[in-house]
Scaffold this motif. Structure first.
Motif, short mmCIF file in Angstrom:
data_model
loop_
_atom_site.label_atom_id
_atom_site.label_comp_id
_atom_site.label_asym_id
_atom_site.label_seq_id
_atom_site.Cartn_x
_atom_site.Cartn_y
_atom_site.Cartn_z
N PHE A 1 0.82 -1.20 0.00
CA PHE A 1 0.00 0.00 0.00
C PHE A 1 0.86 1.26 0.00
O PHE A 1 0.35 2.36 0.19
N ASP A 2 2.16 1.09 -0.22
CA ASP A 2 3.08 2.24 -0.26
C ASP A 2 4.07 2.00 -1.39
O ASP A 2 5.06 1.27 -1.21
N ALA A 3 3.82 2.59 -2.54
CA ALA A 3 4.65 2.34 -3.72
C ALA A 3 6.08 2.81 -3.51
O ALA A 3 7.04 2.15 -3.94
N PHE A 4 6.27 3.93 -2.83
CA PHE A 4 7.60 4.49 -2.66
C PHE A 4 8.48 3.56 -1.83
O PHE A 4 9.64 3.30 -2.18
N ARG A 5 7.96 3.04 -0.72
CA ARG A 5 8.78 2.26 0.20
C ARG A 5 9.02 0.83 -0.29
O ARG A 5 9.84 0.12 0.29
N THR A 6 8.32 0.40 -1.30
CA THR A 6 8.54 -0.95 -1.84
C THR A 6 9.00 -0.91 -3.29
O THR A 6 8.94 -1.91 -4.00
N LEU A 7 9.50 0.24 -3.68
CA LEU A 7 9.93 0.44 -5.07
C LEU A 7 11.01 -0.55 -5.48
O LEU A 7 11.04 -1.03 -6.62
N HIS A 8 11.93 -0.89 -4.57
CA HIS A 8 13.06 -1.74 -4.90
C HIS A 8 12.82 -3.22 -4.57
O HIS A 8 13.75 -4.02 -4.66
N LEU A 9 11.60 -3.57 -4.18
CA LEU A 9 11.28 -4.96 -3.88
C LEU A 9 10.70 -5.63 -5.13
O LEU A 9 9.76 -5.09 -5.73
N PRO A 10 11.22 -6.78 -5.53
CA PRO A 10 10.74 -7.42 -6.76
C PRO A 10 9.38 -8.08 -6.59
O PRO A 10 9.04 -8.60 -5.52
N GLU B 1 -1.67 1.54 5.66
CA GLU B 1 -1.86 2.73 6.48
C GLU B 1 -2.49 2.31 7.81
O GLU B 1 -3.07 1.23 7.94
N TYR B 2 -2.36 3.18 8.80
CA TYR B 2 -2.79 2.80 10.15
C TYR B 2 -4.26 2.39 10.19
O TYR B 2 -4.63 1.44 10.88
N TRP B 3 -5.10 3.07 9.43
CA TRP B 3 -6.53 2.78 9.47
C TRP B 3 -6.87 1.41 8.88
O TRP B 3 -7.96 0.87 9.13
N GLN B 4 -5.93 0.82 8.14
CA GLN B 4 -6.17 -0.48 7.53
C GLN B 4 -5.78 -1.65 8.41
O GLN B 4 -6.18 -2.79 8.15
N VAL B 5 -4.97 -1.40 9.43
CA VAL B 5 -4.30 -2.49 10.13
C VAL B 5 -5.26 -3.46 10.79
O VAL B 5 -5.14 -4.68 10.65
N ASN B 6 -6.22 -2.97 11.55
CA ASN B 6 -7.14 -3.87 12.26
C ASN B 6 -7.90 -4.76 11.29
O ASN B 6 -8.07 -5.97 11.53
N ALA B 7 -8.38 -4.19 10.19
CA ALA B 7 -9.14 -4.98 9.23
C ALA B 7 -8.28 -6.07 8.60
O ALA B 7 -8.73 -7.21 8.41
#
Length: 272
Positions: free
Chosen positions: A6-15, A42-48
């Motif tokens: 859910f975060d394109a920037f932080r996983t940009l280098h993961l294949p 994101e924090y609001w998604q975690v519980n679900a």
């Protein structure tokens, strides 16, 4: 290993990671359910995700819950490393508590808004005017002794291992060390091993698997200031790639460990 992010920037280098916009979580439920890992929700998604779909998330649940605000974080630190926390007072923002904190905390001191990052929401309190300004914009009083430092350490930990570290030196205001507030990087001065050991111990004990820890050194003694679950990658060249490599290694290790069945039948004793 199937991962959605859910975060394109932080996983940009993961294949092989499929990016999903956070607001499309419900639309992409089938893709999420098929994934082995859900990265950087994101924090609001975690519980679900954790309790509803029983998904493994990264960073882990502890990083989200403890890192959600400075109050939760400090209380956790006070339990697991009480001798390494600056003197801190946390109280409701009421006139009586504000007066009590003002009377107890020697000037100058530091006051923080619990939910803030990048040096924003951090106040240097030198007089009553500063104190009134702070009280007007925070729901909770968080007051902390000012340590005699002109720099602090940023130590990046992923999966219980130190990935990188550097010193952050004070910016032009003589107060903030954050790079976003004008602080500068010193990557040449060695990292104190006592600080590294403290951060690794605390991160493992609290199960914080992705964080940038901030540590102050006073006469060779480390003090935990806070950690950021979503830390910046500006400090060192190639830091983003280093973090991504560490994340990938950690996810693979965890996946292999969780998928490796444990034989419930003990071996037969050797014949005598």
């Amino acid at each position: 290993m199937k991962c959605v992010s859910f975060d394109a920037f932080r996983t940009l280098h993961l294949p092989g990671v499929r990016y999903i916009k956070p607001e499309h979580m419900f639309r992409e439920r089938a893709v999420i359910e098929a994934a082995e890992w859900v990265l950087f929700p994101e924090y609001w998604q975690v519980n679900a995700l954790v309790f509803g779909l029983k998904k493994r998330i990264f960073p882990g649940l502890s990083a989200y819950l403890i890192g959600h605000d400075k109050v939760q974080m400090t209380r956790a630190f006070q339990l697991v490393a009480p001798d390494h926390i600056p003197w801190t007072l946390i109280e409701p923002n009421t006139p009586d508590h504000a007066r009590q904190v003002w009377d107890q905390m020697p000037l100058p001191f530091v006051a923080k808004i619990p939910k803030s990052s990048m040096g924003q929401g951090v106040f240097l309190i030198e007089n009553r005017s500063d104190w009134a300004t702070y009280l007007a914009c925070t729901p909770v009083i968080y007051a902390q002794e000012r340590l005699p430092i002109d720099r602090d350490l940023r130590l990046v930990v992923v999966g219980g291992k130190l990935v990188a570290g550097f010193w952050r030196c004070q910016g032009h205001d003589g107060f903030h060390n954050n790079l976003s507030q004008g602080g500068t990087v010193d990557a040449d001065t060695p990292l104190p091993q006592v600080a590294v050991d403290l951060v690794l111990r605390v991160s493992q004990q609290l199960e914080i698997d992705h964080a940038g820890f901030d540590v102050a050194m006073v006469d060779g003694y480390p003090y935990l200031l806070e950690f950021n679950r979503l830390f910046g990658n500006r400090g060192l060249p190639g830091l983003s790639q280093q973090v991504s490599a560490a994340i990938l290694d950690y996810l693979q290790e965890q996946t292999e460990r969780d998928d490796d069945p444990i034989d419930p039948t003990p071996p037969l004793p050797a014949a005598i």
